[in-house]
Motif scaffolding. Structure first.
Motif, short mmCIF file in Angstrom:
data_model
loop_
_atom_site.label_atom_id
_atom_site.label_comp_id
_atom_site.label_asym_id
_atom_site.label_seq_id
_atom_site.Cartn_x
_atom_site.Cartn_y
_atom_site.Cartn_z
N GLN A 293 0.85 -1.19 0.00
CA GLN A 293 0.00 0.00 0.00
C GLN A 293 0.88 1.23 0.00
O GLN A 293 1.48 1.58 1.02
CB GLN A 293 -0.95 0.01 1.20
CG GLN A 293 -1.93 1.18 1.17
CD GLN A 293 -2.81 1.22 2.40
OE1 GLN A 293 -2.41 0.83 3.48
NE2 GLN A 293 -4.03 1.72 2.23
N ILE A 294 0.95 1.89 -1.13
CA ILE A 294 1.62 3.18 -1.19
C ILE A 294 0.74 4.19 -0.46
O ILE A 294 -0.49 4.12 -0.52
CB ILE A 294 1.86 3.59 -2.65
CG1 ILE A 294 2.86 2.61 -3.29
CG2 ILE A 294 2.37 5.02 -2.75
CD1 ILE A 294 3.03 2.77 -4.78
N LEU A 295 1.36 5.12 0.23
CA LEU A 295 0.64 6.08 1.06
C LEU A 295 -0.50 6.75 0.30
O LEU A 295 -0.28 7.31 -0.78
CB LEU A 295 1.62 7.12 1.61
CG LEU A 295 1.05 8.09 2.63
CD1 LEU A 295 0.62 7.35 3.89
CD2 LEU A 295 2.06 9.18 2.98
N GLY A 296 -1.69 6.65 0.86
CA GLY A 296 -2.85 7.30 0.26
C GLY A 296 -3.52 6.51 -0.83
O GLY A 296 -4.51 6.97 -1.41
N GLN A 297 -3.00 5.33 -1.13
CA GLN A 297 -3.57 4.52 -2.21
C GLN A 297 -4.15 3.22 -1.66
O GLN A 297 -4.09 2.95 -0.47
CB GLN A 297 -2.50 4.25 -3.27
CG GLN A 297 -1.96 5.51 -3.92
CD GLN A 297 -1.03 5.24 -5.08
OE1 GLN A 297 -1.07 4.16 -5.67
NE2 GLN A 297 -0.20 6.20 -5.40
N LYS A 298 -4.74 2.45 -2.55
CA LYS A 298 -5.37 1.21 -2.10
C LYS A 298 -4.33 0.11 -1.93
O LYS A 298 -3.20 0.21 -2.39
CB LYS A 298 -6.44 0.76 -3.08
CG LYS A 298 -5.93 0.41 -4.47
CD LYS A 298 -7.10 -0.02 -5.35
CE LYS A 298 -6.65 -0.31 -6.75
NZ LYS A 298 -7.79 -0.74 -7.60
N VAL A 299 -4.74 -0.91 -1.24
CA VAL A 299 -3.89 -2.07 -1.02
C VAL A 299 -3.84 -2.90 -2.30
O VAL A 299 -4.89 -3.20 -2.89
CB VAL A 299 -4.42 -2.91 0.15
CG1 VAL A 299 -3.56 -4.13 0.37
CG2 VAL A 299 -4.49 -2.06 1.42
N MET B 196 3.73 0.69 2.66
CA MET B 196 3.46 -0.28 3.71
C MET B 196 3.33 -1.64 3.03
O MET B 196 2.60 -1.77 2.05
CB MET B 196 2.15 0.06 4.43
CG MET B 196 1.78 -0.89 5.53
SD MET B 196 2.81 -0.71 6.99
CE MET B 196 1.75 0.36 7.97
N PHE C 294 2.18 -5.46 3.54
CA PHE C 294 1.40 -6.33 4.39
C PHE C 294 1.65 -7.79 4.02
O PHE C 294 1.57 -8.17 2.85
CB PHE C 294 -0.10 -6.06 4.22
CG PHE C 294 -0.56 -4.75 4.77
CD1 PHE C 294 -0.77 -3.67 3.94
CD2 PHE C 294 -0.80 -4.61 6.13
CE1 PHE C 294 -1.21 -2.45 4.44
CE2 PHE C 294 -1.24 -3.40 6.65
CZ PHE C 294 -1.45 -2.32 5.81
N TRP D 144 6.33 -0.80 7.44
CA TRP D 144 6.40 0.46 6.70
C TRP D 144 7.84 0.67 6.24
O TRP D 144 8.75 0.78 7.05
CB TRP D 144 5.94 1.61 7.61
CG TRP D 144 5.98 2.97 6.99
CD1 TRP D 144 6.67 4.06 7.44
CD2 TRP D 144 5.32 3.40 5.81
NE1 TRP D 144 6.47 5.13 6.61
CE2 TRP D 144 5.64 4.76 5.59
CE3 TRP D 144 4.48 2.77 4.88
CZ2 TRP D 144 5.14 5.50 4.51
CZ3 TRP D 144 3.98 3.51 3.81
CH2 TRP D 144 4.32 4.84 3.63
N ARG E 238 -2.97 1.61 10.67
CA ARG E 238 -2.78 1.05 9.33
C ARG E 238 -2.88 -0.47 9.26
O ARG E 238 -2.67 -1.05 8.20
CB ARG E 238 -1.48 1.54 8.68
CG ARG E 238 -1.43 3.06 8.54
CD ARG E 238 -0.37 3.53 7.59
NE ARG E 238 -0.76 3.23 6.22
CZ ARG E 238 0.07 3.36 5.19
NH1 ARG E 238 1.29 3.79 5.38
NH2 ARG E 238 -0.33 3.07 3.98
N PHE F 181 -12.11 -0.50 3.39
CA PHE F 181 -11.87 -1.03 2.06
C PHE F 181 -12.80 -2.20 1.77
O PHE F 181 -12.92 -3.13 2.57
CB PHE F 181 -10.42 -1.53 1.92
CG PHE F 181 -9.39 -0.44 1.94
CD1 PHE F 181 -8.71 -0.12 3.11
CD2 PHE F 181 -9.10 0.28 0.79
CE1 PHE F 181 -7.76 0.88 3.13
CE2 PHE F 181 -8.14 1.29 0.79
CZ PHE F 181 -7.47 1.59 1.97
#
Lengths: 117, 116
Positions: A37-43, A89, A91, A113, B43, B91
């Motif tokens: 997940q780039i900051l501000g974007q979707k996973v 981030m 996951f 992160w 997060r 989400f």
């Protein structure tokens, strides 16, 4: 309740350096994943791993990335020669592979992160 | 291609009130699972609720319920009696049963604020 654990929680690395992110999936799970997940974007899905081999990978998961299950409990993501755009981030996730037991539910770790400077 | 669309970038709700978050999806698979995950400021991705597409009955988990409309490919999340701890990014996710294991497709998320 069993959970997916990830280390480190935060890592800062110099551009061009190699990074290894570690994960311990839930013990009786068979499928393991990495998402980003780039900051501000979707996973976004990166890769799935089953029976000691990659079962699927996205177009994001290029030769810079590799995964490994070095022993019976750990699952790692290696990023070679990190770039600024790898800052995100990451996951780790796992699932049992049983529709009956967990209905395709994927359990996520708390994330690692990564900051590339 | 399989897609998940969340049309509400941000939503706000008063504490103790009810809010509904929208999600639509598109898939060619005949069977699939749908999920809502919550991502608080920490997060971490936390599973809120899941729905099997072959089940007509809407899933519920305490204050969280879904309105699953298979024909319309809609999967909204209703949060009742909203609490301050519900404030997070939500989400919507799609996981086809017959498709690739674990390639969970997410929408862009809805940021929920809860006002005291």
């Amino acid at each position: 309740e069993p959970e997916v654990t990830q280390t480190p929680s935060h890592q800062v690395t110099q551009m061009g350096q190699e990074v290894i992110l570690r994960c311990v999936p839930i013990s009786n799970h068979l499928y393991f994943y990495w998402y980003r997940q780039i900051l501000g974007q979707k996973v976004e899905f990166l890769v799935s791993f089953y029976n000691n081999e990659i079962s699927e990978k996205s177009e994001i998961f290029d030769d810079q990335f590799s995964v490994e299950r070095p022993d019976g409990s750990n699952f790692t993501l290696k990023i070679r020669s990190t770039k600024l755009e790898d800052s995100a981030m990451y996951f780790c996730a796992s699932d049992s592979g049983s529709l009956i037991l967990s209905g395709n539910t994927i359990y996520f770790g708390e994330g690692s992160w990564l900051t590339v400077v | 291609a399989q897609t998940v669309t969340q049309s509400q970038p941000e939503m706000s709700v008063q504490e103790a009130e009810t809010v509904t978050l929208s999600c639509t999806y598109d898939t060619s698979e005949s069977d699939y699972y749908l999920f809502w995950y919550k991502q608080p400021p920490s997060r971490q991705m936390i599973l809120v609720i899941r729905q099997e597409a072959y089940k007509q009955q809407n899933a519920t988990e305490n204050r969280f319920s879904v309105n699953f409309q298979k024909a319309a490919k809609s999967f909204s999340l209703k949060i009742s009696d909203s609490q301050l701890g519900d404030a997070a990014m939500y989400f919507c996710g799609l996981n086809p049963v017959g498709g690739s294991q674990g390639n969970l497709i997410f929408g862009k998320g809805t940021k929920l604020s809860v006002k005291p």
